[in-house]
Enzyme design. Structure first.
Site, PDB file in Angstrom:
ATOM      1  N   TRP A  10     -52.363  14.148  -4.892  1.00 42.53           N
ATOM      2  CA  TRP A  10     -51.450  13.299  -4.109  1.00 42.53           C
ATOM      3  C   TRP A  10     -51.646  11.800  -4.026  1.00 42.53           C
ATOM      4  CZ3 TRP A  10     -51.348  16.829   1.164  1.00 42.53           C
ATOM      5  CH2 TRP A  10     -50.707  18.071   0.586  1.00 42.53           C
ATOM      6  N   LYS A  11     -52.891  11.231  -4.551  1.00 39.70           N
ATOM      7  CA  LYS A  11     -53.234   9.891  -4.641  1.00 39.70           C
ATOM      8  C   LYS A  11     -53.152   9.539  -3.091  1.00 39.70           C
ATOM      9  CE  LYS A  11     -51.779   9.935  -9.379  1.00 39.70           C
ATOM     10  NZ  LYS A  11     -51.450   9.105 -10.667  1.00 39.70           N
ATOM     11  N   HIS A  97     -60.888   9.925 -12.466  1.00 42.39           N
ATOM     12  CA  HIS A  97     -59.833   9.859 -12.506  1.00 42.39           C
ATOM     13  C   HIS A  97     -59.429   8.279 -13.077  1.00 42.39           C
ATOM     14  CE1 HIS A  97     -55.392   9.143 -11.817  1.00 42.39           C
ATOM     15  NE2 HIS A  97     -55.449  10.236 -11.948  1.00 42.39           N
ATOM     16  N   GLY A 236     -49.234  14.334 -10.707  1.00 42.39           N
ATOM     17  CA  GLY A 236     -49.365  13.292  -9.527  1.00 42.39           C
ATOM     18  C   GLY A 236     -48.212  13.183  -8.929  1.00 42.39           C
ATOM     19  N   GLY A 237     -47.062  12.263  -9.221  1.00 42.93           N
ATOM     20  CA  GLY A 237     -45.824  12.305  -8.297  1.00 42.93           C
ATOM     21  C   GLY A 237     -45.265  13.469  -8.135  1.00 42.93           C
TER      22      GLY A 237
HETATM   23  P1  13P Z   1     -48.445  11.284 -12.569  1.00 42.77           P
HETATM   24  O1  13P Z   1     -47.916  12.834 -12.672  1.00 42.77           O
HETATM   25  O2  13P Z   1     -47.738  10.719 -11.284  1.00 42.77           O
HETATM   26  O3  13P Z   1     -47.999  10.773 -13.899  1.00 42.77           O
HETATM   27  O4  13P Z   1     -49.853  11.185 -12.201  1.00 42.77           O
HETATM   28  C1  13P Z   1     -50.704  11.859 -13.054  1.00 42.77           C
HETATM   29  C2  13P Z   1     -52.023  11.847 -12.546  1.00 42.77           C
HETATM   30  O5  13P Z   1     -52.482  10.824 -12.744  1.00 42.77           O
HETATM   31  C3  13P Z   1     -52.632  13.054 -12.014  1.00 42.77           C
HETATM   32  O6  13P Z   1     -53.828  12.722 -11.782  1.00 42.77           O
END
Ligand code: 13P
Length: 253
Positions: A10-11, A97, A236-237
């Site tokens: 989820w960052k 990461h 990620g997104g």
């Molecule tokens: P995205 O799927 O948003 O490109 O991000 C990938 C990611 O960094 C997952 O750790």
């Protein structure tokens, strides 16, 4: 046979309410798949880990941290140890990461210490690596990935390395909408598995899961998963939208 594994990173997103809601919606949508045919984890920001772990406690969806410090306790202001994460219900921790390597400046050596510390503290590390666009263009992908892999796993014996999941995330594909083609990803995954074979033997190399990450979406997940050495996805997104993440989980079966 390696069981597919889909993890959502989820960052630095969500809040205490939306994080729990998102976790619940994912759990509802993935009920029949998660845990049986595919392992699923979500990695919320540190401050929401406990709430999300609570919301998922009666499900088979695991919780992971986005980072972990390389010491278990002591005078390390602002850092979080593996034992603390374990204590609040975490199973996994991302280590290395690309945003930590390239925005925060983490080195291979620090990533290596974090992987060891995660295992020591009872967590399962998800060890991320991948090349920059400039490195791919200079045909240095194999060299960069080999260096990151060897340095990251330095000092880990066969027993410890079985706790590790690897995530190949080409930096140029992260958050850019530019997904690696299944062939490009497979090439690097095959290289990683070959190197693991040289370092730990064929049997161990065949057991370690290698995830792909970088602009994974519901419409490209299934195709990526058809590749022989792609064992799962780090998202990620698209992991911030329950419907998309559930669709990705289902296309990984
Ligand atoms: P995205 O799927 O948003 O490109 O991000 C990938 C990611 O960094 C997952 O750790």
């Amino acid at each position: 046979m390696r069981k597919p594994f889909v993890a959502g990173n989820w960052k630095m997103n969500t809040d205490s309410h939306s994080g729990v809601e998102l976790a619940r919606a994912i759990a509802d949508g993935a009920l029949d798949a998660a845990g049986h045919s595919v392992d699923v984890a979500v990695c919320p920001p540190f401050v929401y880990l406990q709430a999300v772990a609570g919301a998922l406690s009666s499900t088979s969806i695991a919780v992971g941290a986005q980072d972990v410090y390389c010491e278990q306790k002591g005078a390390f202001t602002g850092e979080i140890s593996a034992s603390m994460l374990k204590d609040i219900g975490c199973t996994y921790a991302l280590c290395g990461h690309s945003e930590r390597r390239h925005v925060i400046g983490e080195s291979d050596e620090l990533v290596n210490k974090k992987i060891s510390a995660a295992i020591l503290g009872g967590l399962l590390p998800i060890f991320c690596l991948g090349e920059l666009l400039s490195e791919r263009e200079a045909l240095e992908t194999d060299e960069v990935v080999s260096r990151q892999l060897r340095n990251g796993l330095s000092g880990l014996d066969v027993e410890k390395v079985s706790a590790v999941t690897i995530a190949y995330e080409p930096v140029w594909a992260i958050g850019t909408g530019l997904t690696a083609t299944p062939e490009q990803a497979q090439q690097v995954h095959a290289l990683i598995r070959k190197l693991l074979g040289e370092m730990y033997g064929e049997r161990v190399a065949e057991e370690i899961r290698i995830l792909y990450g970088g602009s994974v979406k519901p419409d490209n997940a299934a195709e990526l998963m058809t590749e022989k050495d792609i064992d799962g996805l780090l998202v990620g997104g698209a992991s911030l939208k329950a419907d998309d993440f559930v669709a990705i989980i289902k296309s990984s079966l």
